[in-house]
Scaffold this motif. Structure first.
Motif, PDB file in Angstrom:
ATOM      1  N   ALA A  26       0.909  -1.313  -0.088  1.00 38.58           N
ATOM      2  CA  ALA A  26       0.163  -0.076   0.068  1.00 38.58           C
ATOM      3  C   ALA A  26       0.852   1.254   0.085  1.00 38.58           C
ATOM      4  N   SER A  27       1.765   1.288   0.638  1.00 41.38           N
ATOM      5  CA  SER A  27       2.708   2.321   0.726  1.00 41.38           C
ATOM      6  C   SER A  27       3.624   2.834  -0.423  1.00 41.38           C
ATOM      7  N   TYR A  28       3.798   1.432  -1.308  1.00 41.22           N
ATOM      8  CA  TYR A  28       4.773   1.694  -2.488  1.00 41.22           C
ATOM      9  C   TYR A  28       3.710   2.063  -3.394  1.00 41.22           C
ATOM     10  N   ALA A  29       2.296   1.778  -3.580  1.00 43.43           N
ATOM     11  CA  ALA A  29       1.422   2.090  -4.423  1.00 43.43           C
ATOM     12  C   ALA A  29       0.894   3.569  -4.199  1.00 43.43           C
ATOM     13  N   ALA A  30       0.919   3.946  -3.086  1.00 39.12           N
ATOM     14  CA  ALA A  30       0.389   5.369  -2.709  1.00 39.12           C
ATOM     15  C   ALA A  30       1.547   6.423  -3.247  1.00 39.12           C
ATOM     16  N   GLY A  31       2.834   6.055  -2.969  1.00 37.38           N
ATOM     17  CA  GLY A  31       4.042   6.652  -3.610  1.00 37.38           C
ATOM     18  C   GLY A  31       4.021   6.598  -5.028  1.00 37.38           C
ATOM     19  N   TYR A  32       3.555   5.471  -5.789  1.00 40.86           N
ATOM     20  CA  TYR A  32       3.635   5.455  -7.153  1.00 40.86           C
ATOM     21  C   TYR A  32       2.571   6.484  -7.765  1.00 40.86           C
ATOM     22  N   VAL A  33       1.315   6.319  -7.093  1.00 45.82           N
ATOM     23  CA  VAL A  33       0.391   7.095  -7.320  1.00 45.82           C
ATOM     24  C   VAL A  33       0.788   8.696  -7.300  1.00 45.82           C
ATOM     25  N   GLY A  34       1.499   8.916  -6.334  1.00 45.52           N
ATOM     26  CA  GLY A  34       1.796  10.231  -5.797  1.00 45.52           C
ATOM     27  C   GLY A  34       2.885  10.948  -6.909  1.00 45.52           C
ATOM     28  N   VAL A  35       3.726  10.001  -7.040  1.00 45.76           N
ATOM     29  CA  VAL A  35       4.802  10.377  -8.124  1.00 45.76           C
ATOM     30  C   VAL A  35       4.343  10.893  -9.453  1.00 45.76           C
ATOM     31  N   LEU A  36       3.314   9.761  -9.735  1.00 49.05           N
ATOM     32  CA  LEU A  36       2.694  10.123 -11.273  1.00 49.05           C
ATOM     33  C   LEU A  36       1.775  11.083 -11.327  1.00 49.05           C
ATOM     34  N   TRP A  37       1.044  11.387 -10.420  1.00 47.98           N
ATOM     35  CA  TRP A  37       0.149  12.388 -10.258  1.00 47.98           C
ATOM     36  C   TRP A  37       1.065  13.589 -10.432  1.00 47.98           C
ATOM     37  N   GLY A  38       2.101  13.793  -9.599  1.00 50.23           N
ATOM     38  CA  GLY A  38       2.714  15.044  -9.455  1.00 50.23           C
ATOM     39  C   GLY A  38       3.507  15.296 -10.808  1.00 50.23           C
ATOM     40  N   LEU A  39       3.858  14.372 -11.721  1.00 45.58           N
ATOM     41  CA  LEU A  39       4.661  14.367 -12.989  1.00 45.58           C
ATOM     42  C   LEU A  39       3.326  14.845 -13.740  1.00 45.58           C
ATOM     43  N   ALA A  40       2.140  14.208 -13.597  1.00 48.21           N
ATOM     44  CA  ALA A  40       1.257  14.751 -14.642  1.00 48.21           C
ATOM     45  C   ALA A  40       0.675  16.147 -14.349  1.00 48.21           C
TER      46      ALA A  40
END
Length: 91
Positions: free
Chosen positions: A64-78
């Protein structure tokens, strides 16, 4: 040999944004900032929780922590792309 003076180009000024477009841009910016903050905080919290939990219970928390970090990084890049280089970015 090389022309070091830039040629003057006739640039057409950009059309000013309508109030509706300005409000939409501001709303999207706020939403993106809040979403990235939430994902980042969730990633840190879940990472800390996973660090103190025993290894047999930590796997779902780590996922869950890696998934949240992944979503956060991708959302930030977008959000960064939309803010700096997107079709509605401030030029």
């Amino acid at each position: 040999m090389f022309d070091l003076t830039p040629e003057e180009q006739a640039e057409t000024p950009a059309k000013p944004l309508t109030p509706k477009q300005q409000a939409a841009r501001l709303k999207a910016k706020k939403r993106n900032v809040v979403a990235v903050i939430i994902c980042g905080v969730l990633c840190v919290v879940l990472g800390v929780v996973a660090a103190v939990l025993p290894s047999e219970v930590a796997t779902p928390w780590m996922f869950a922590s890696y998934a949240a970090g992944y979503v956060g990084v991708l959302w930030g890049l977008a959000a960064l792309w939309a803010h700096c280089m997107g079709p509605n970015s401030a030029k």
